[in-house]
Design a protein around this motif. Structure first.
Motif, mmCIF file in Angstrom:
data_model
loop_
_atom_site.group_PDB
_atom_site.id
_atom_site.type_symbol
_atom_site.label_atom_id
_atom_site.label_comp_id
_atom_site.label_asym_id
_atom_site.label_seq_id
_atom_site.Cartn_x
_atom_site.Cartn_y
_atom_site.Cartn_z
ATOM 1 N N LEU A 50 52.008 16.604 68.101
ATOM 2 C CA LEU A 50 52.632 15.324 68.422
ATOM 3 C C LEU A 50 53.062 14.572 67.171
ATOM 4 O O LEU A 50 54.034 13.811 67.210
ATOM 5 N N LEU A 51 52.359 14.766 66.062
ATOM 6 C CA LEU A 51 52.695 14.015 64.849
ATOM 7 C C LEU A 51 54.007 14.478 64.227
ATOM 8 O O LEU A 51 54.732 13.681 63.631
ATOM 9 N N THR A 52 54.327 15.764 64.375
ATOM 10 C CA THR A 52 55.594 16.279 63.843
ATOM 11 C C THR A 52 56.645 16.434 64.924
ATOM 12 O O THR A 52 57.839 16.528 64.634
ATOM 13 N N PRO A 73 42.776 7.916 64.229
ATOM 14 C CA PRO A 73 42.683 6.718 63.395
ATOM 15 C C PRO A 73 44.020 6.250 62.853
ATOM 16 O O PRO A 73 44.144 5.108 62.408
ATOM 17 N N LYS A 74 45.036 7.093 62.847
ATOM 18 C CA LYS A 74 46.359 6.676 62.406
ATOM 19 C C LYS A 74 47.408 7.587 63.020
ATOM 20 O O LYS A 74 47.118 8.686 63.468
ATOM 21 N N GLY A 75 48.647 7.082 63.045
ATOM 22 C CA GLY A 75 49.758 7.895 63.520
ATOM 23 C C GLY A 75 49.992 7.900 65.009
ATOM 24 O O GLY A 75 50.848 8.636 65.501
ATOM 25 N N ASP A 76 49.257 7.068 65.760
ATOM 26 C CA ASP A 76 49.447 7.074 67.211
ATOM 27 C C ASP A 76 50.850 6.629 67.609
ATOM 28 O O ASP A 76 51.397 7.096 68.611
ATOM 29 N N ASP A 77 51.418 5.708 66.843
ATOM 30 C CA ASP A 77 52.774 5.245 67.153
ATOM 31 C C ASP A 77 53.788 6.371 66.989
ATOM 32 O O ASP A 77 54.662 6.572 67.848
ATOM 33 N N VAL A 78 53.665 7.139 65.913
ATOM 34 C CA VAL A 78 54.580 8.259 65.660
ATOM 35 C C VAL A 78 54.415 9.327 66.736
ATOM 36 O O VAL A 78 55.395 9.821 67.309
ATOM 37 N N ASP A 116 52.072 -0.486 68.765
ATOM 38 C CA ASP A 116 53.399 0.106 68.631
ATOM 39 C C ASP A 116 53.569 1.283 69.596
ATOM 40 O O ASP A 116 54.660 1.505 70.128
ATOM 41 N N ALA A 117 52.492 2.019 69.818
ATOM 42 C CA ALA A 117 52.546 3.105 70.800
ATOM 43 C C ALA A 117 52.779 2.546 72.204
ATOM 44 O O ALA A 117 53.577 3.085 72.985
ATOM 45 N N GLU A 118 52.085 1.463 72.536
ATOM 46 C CA GLU A 118 52.309 0.810 73.831
ATOM 47 C C GLU A 118 53.772 0.410 73.993
ATOM 48 O O GLU A 118 54.378 0.596 75.067
ATOM 49 N N ARG A 119 54.321 -0.161 72.955
ATOM 50 C CA ARG A 119 55.710 -0.614 73.012
ATOM 51 C C ARG A 119 56.671 0.554 73.185
ATOM 52 O O ARG A 119 57.688 0.436 73.887
ATOM 53 N N ALA A 120 56.371 1.675 72.546
ATOM 54 C CA ALA A 120 57.221 2.859 72.703
ATOM 55 C C ALA A 120 57.202 3.337 74.146
ATOM 56 O O ALA A 120 58.244 3.729 74.698
ATOM 57 N N VAL A 121 56.034 3.314 74.777
ATOM 58 C CA VAL A 121 55.933 3.714 76.184
ATOM 59 C C VAL A 121 56.724 2.759 77.068
ATOM 60 O O VAL A 121 57.495 3.177 77.946
#
Length: 261
Positions: A50-52, A73-78, A116-121
């Motif tokens: 998912l990160l790439t 811990p990081k990268g959930d938005d990406v 930011d992940a919420e907003r992307a959804v």
């Protein structure tokens, strides 16, 4: 035959509880992970990052619903943006997402990533549902176990948590997944708010250990947000039933005598 439900994070703490519940409800499940896994009755595994974004499009292809449980811990938005883009291209009918209570109020980098992940959804164009859940009992246990290894336990003053049982979150996520898209639904948290010192006390009592405590003050805006209770559930939240004491008694296979109820 029902279209499979894609579950990201299906091998994690929450995913391991969710996948059997979806199977019990009669739905085939496709689990997305970076390393794959052994297929089971009605469960297949696909490999993607998912990160790439590598492998995400074929993983999503042909599913009716995506249940996004993966996080870190990081990268959930990406990661979420990659998943959202693939879900839109695949014409997925429902995207269900787990987030964290306080994502919109506590100024920490990992929570900004969650927001930011919420907003992307929400902006995906795919019908969606997002649930913000409090920290699991499992995470609270990991935290206090590490603290209790120190000869003197630092206890941030004013830091309160409202831990929730992972099984109750799993059941709620399955209900939301099998229901209609509902947008941002009421939060889910545990039945009690605990000061961090109470969680430590409960753990030490359960394992029969003693430790000195050292009160400390959390600095900056994040410290102020925690003291204000911005990480706690809102008044309209759904509350679980299983308490920290009951969780400890089961997990540690010891009676919870001496632990405050």
């Amino acid at each position: 035959m029902n279209a499979p439900i894609l579950v990201t994070g299906g091998t994690g703490t929450l995913g391991r509880l969710v996948v059997p519940l979806l199977r019990e409800a009669g739905h085939p499940v496709r689990v997305l992970s970076r390393r794959g896994g052994r297929p089971g009755d009605g469960v297949t595994h696909v490999t993607a990052d998912l990160l790439t974004g590598a492998g995400v499009d074929p993983a999503v292809r042909g599913v009716g619903t995506v249940l996004h449980l993966a996080g870190g811990p990081k990268g959930d938005d990406v990661a979420t943006r990659h998943l959202v883009d693939a879900a839109r291209r695949a014409d997925v009918g429902h995207l269900v997402h787990i987030s964290v209570v306080g994502a919109d109020r506590v100024p920490l980098a990992w929570l900004r990533s969650k927001l930011d992940a919420e907003r992307a959804v929400a902006a995906s164009g795919v019908p969606w549902t997002t649930l913000r859940a409090a920290q699991f009992h499992d995470l609270a246990l990991t935290m206090v176990e590490k603290m209790a290894k120190l000869p003197v336990v630092p206890v941030p003053g004013g830091l309160r948590l409202q831990p929730v049982d992972a099984r109750e979150v799993a059941a709620r996520m399955v209900t939301l997944t099998l229901g209609a898209p509902a947008g941002l639904v009421p939060e889910l948290a545990g039945p009690r708010v605990y000061g961090l010192d109470e969680l430590v006390t409960g753990y030490l009592a359960a394992v029969g250990r003693r430790r000195l405590r050292l009160p400390v003050r959390l600095p900056g805006k994040a410290g102020r947000a925690y003291r204000n209770g911005d990480n706690l559930a809102r008044p309209d939240a759904t509350l679980g039933v299983r308490t920290w004491e009951a969780f400890l008694a089961e997990r540690l296979s010891r009676p919870a005598a001496g632990v405050r109820g």
